[in-house]
Design a protein around this motif. Structure first.
Motif, PDB file in Angstrom:
ATOM      1  N   SER A 125      -9.713  12.246  -2.204  1.00 52.92           N
ATOM      2  CA  SER A 125      -8.566  12.844  -2.876  1.00 52.92           C
ATOM      3  C   SER A 125      -8.673  14.370  -2.872  1.00 52.92           C
ATOM      4  O   SER A 125      -7.687  15.075  -2.623  1.00 52.92           O
ATOM      5  CB  SER A 125      -8.476  12.332  -4.320  1.00 52.92           C
ATOM      6  OG  SER A 125      -7.409  12.934  -5.019  1.00 52.92           O
ATOM      7  N   LYS A 178      -6.496  -3.007  -2.884  1.00 56.12           N
ATOM      8  CA  LYS A 178      -5.997  -1.675  -3.264  1.00 56.12           C
ATOM      9  C   LYS A 178      -5.153  -1.096  -2.139  1.00 56.12           C
ATOM     10  O   LYS A 178      -5.455  -1.262  -0.955  1.00 56.12           O
ATOM     11  CB  LYS A 178      -7.182  -0.754  -3.567  1.00 56.12           C
ATOM     12  CG  LYS A 178      -6.784   0.635  -4.057  1.00 56.12           C
ATOM     13  CD  LYS A 178      -7.992   1.548  -4.231  1.00 56.12           C
ATOM     14  CE  LYS A 178      -8.828   1.181  -5.436  1.00 56.12           C
ATOM     15  NZ  LYS A 178      -9.961   2.125  -5.649  1.00 56.12           N
ATOM     16  N   ILE A 183      -1.853   5.717  -1.985  1.00 57.71           N
ATOM     17  CA  ILE A 183      -2.677   6.765  -2.600  1.00 57.71           C
ATOM     18  C   ILE A 183      -2.671   8.023  -1.721  1.00 57.71           C
ATOM     19  O   ILE A 183      -2.502   9.144  -2.215  1.00 57.71           O
ATOM     20  CB  ILE A 183      -4.114   6.258  -2.814  1.00 57.71           C
ATOM     21  CG1 ILE A 183      -4.130   5.153  -3.877  1.00 57.71           C
ATOM     22  CG2 ILE A 183      -5.048   7.402  -3.216  1.00 57.71           C
ATOM     23  CD1 ILE A 183      -5.467   4.459  -4.031  1.00 57.71           C
TER      24      ILE A 183
END
Length: 317
Positions: A125, A178, A183
């Motif tokens: 991230s 997931k 994301i």
């Protein structure tokens, strides 16, 4: 360079092999196929950052290596962090005129699903948010295979692993997989794609685009694991193809937030064809399979609405 390039024909895949033979990956390993094709789009100036995992331990058996590029081994969770540091160092060297142009040296980060979806998610991230010029490739074999087939957050619903055993109460992993693509999308990066070893031309072209884009990119590769999925060595490509044909895996490309499906499936196969060939799903009942089919149907409907067309069609069986 731009990323909107047409799909190349098969004979345009480079013949040069920058991924050397002699590694110790399993027969039929999806990651081995992925690495060979990934290496074909790299030039000699590419720097590879790779976290601990199946590929790392099987391609760098001291004193030998299968990598014909500068290659850095790092801790499980640090793939994106180290790649970010290398890219930042190249920019600093360029500013100081020590190297001509940092953009001529591409940094490629490679990690498995455990090192990406779980323990490495924070550093990933950060890399995406800071806009490092790094190509990130995750080879997804849907569990921690290197350490004994433990579940990860990429393990799909209902799958057996050594930490999601089959008993009277627990019937495989109770949570769904997931969504790493969403994301990545939330970070607003210029290029995101899913790839599959059963469609090598599509995969190589996505690698090429991700490599050439200016800024962070992420390619999520479907990577069957023969011992972890309990499949025969010769069934790797068949399983990978069935994932697409059933809608379990959708071949996506997202350029500057605009999605498209690169391999369309007008008529889907029932998900049981995909599940029954794998030992990790052997315990599933007909009712369990229908539950998974409903989950896939909902996912396909979501994708079709997103891309604005029926790229993935109805089940015909």
């Amino acid at each position: 360079m731009g990323v909107n390039k047409p799909i190349k024909v098969l004979w345009d895949i480079p013949r040069e092999e920058r991924f050397a033979p002699g590694h110790s990956m399993c027969q039929g390993c999806g990651a081995a196929i992925t690495m060979r094709h990934l290496a074909k789009i790299m030039d000699k100036n590419t720097i590879i950052a790779m976290g601990t995992g199946c590929v790392e331990v099987t391609t760098t058996l001291f004193p030998r290596t299968s990598w014909r590029n500068p290659w850095i081994h790092l801790a499980f969770e640090n793939t994106a962090a180290v790649a970010s540091g290398v890219e930042a160092a190249l920019k600093a060297l360029s500013r100081k005129k020590i190297i001509d142009d940092s953009r001529r040296i591409k940094v490629v980060a490679i990690a498995g699903d455990g090192g990406t979806f779980d323990i490495g998610l924070q550093s990933l991230s950060g890399m995406l948010e800071r806009r490092h010029n790094v190509m990130y490739v995750v080879y997804d074999n849907e569990a921690y295979m290197n350490t004994g087939i433990q579940r990860s957050s990429a393990t799909p619903y209902g799958a057996w692993t050594t930490t999601t055993p089959i008993g009277t109460k627990l019937r495989g992993k109770p949570q769904p997989k997931k969504d790493i693509i969403t994301i990545a999308l939330a970070h607003g990066i210029p290029y995101i794609a899913t790839a599959n070893i059963a469609y090598p031309v599509d995969m190589v072209e996505k690698f090429r685009k991700a490599y050439e884009v200016d800024g962070p990119s992420l390619v999520h590769v479907y990577s069957p694991c023969t011992p972890g999925w309990r499949i025969r060595n010769e069934h790797t490509i068949e399983v990978a193809r069935l994932a697409v044909q059933t809608g379990v895996w959708v071949q996506l490309e997202i350029i500057e937030g605009e999605p498209r499906v690169t391999i369309k499936v007008p008529r889907r196969k029932h998900v049981r064809h995909y599940l029954r060939i794998q030992g990790r799903f052997r315990h599933l009942t007909d009712s369990d399979i229908e539950t998974i089919q409903k989950m896939v149907d909902e996912y396909v409907e979501k994708i079709n609405k997103w891309v604005g067309e029926e790229a993935i069609g109805p089940v015909v069986e």
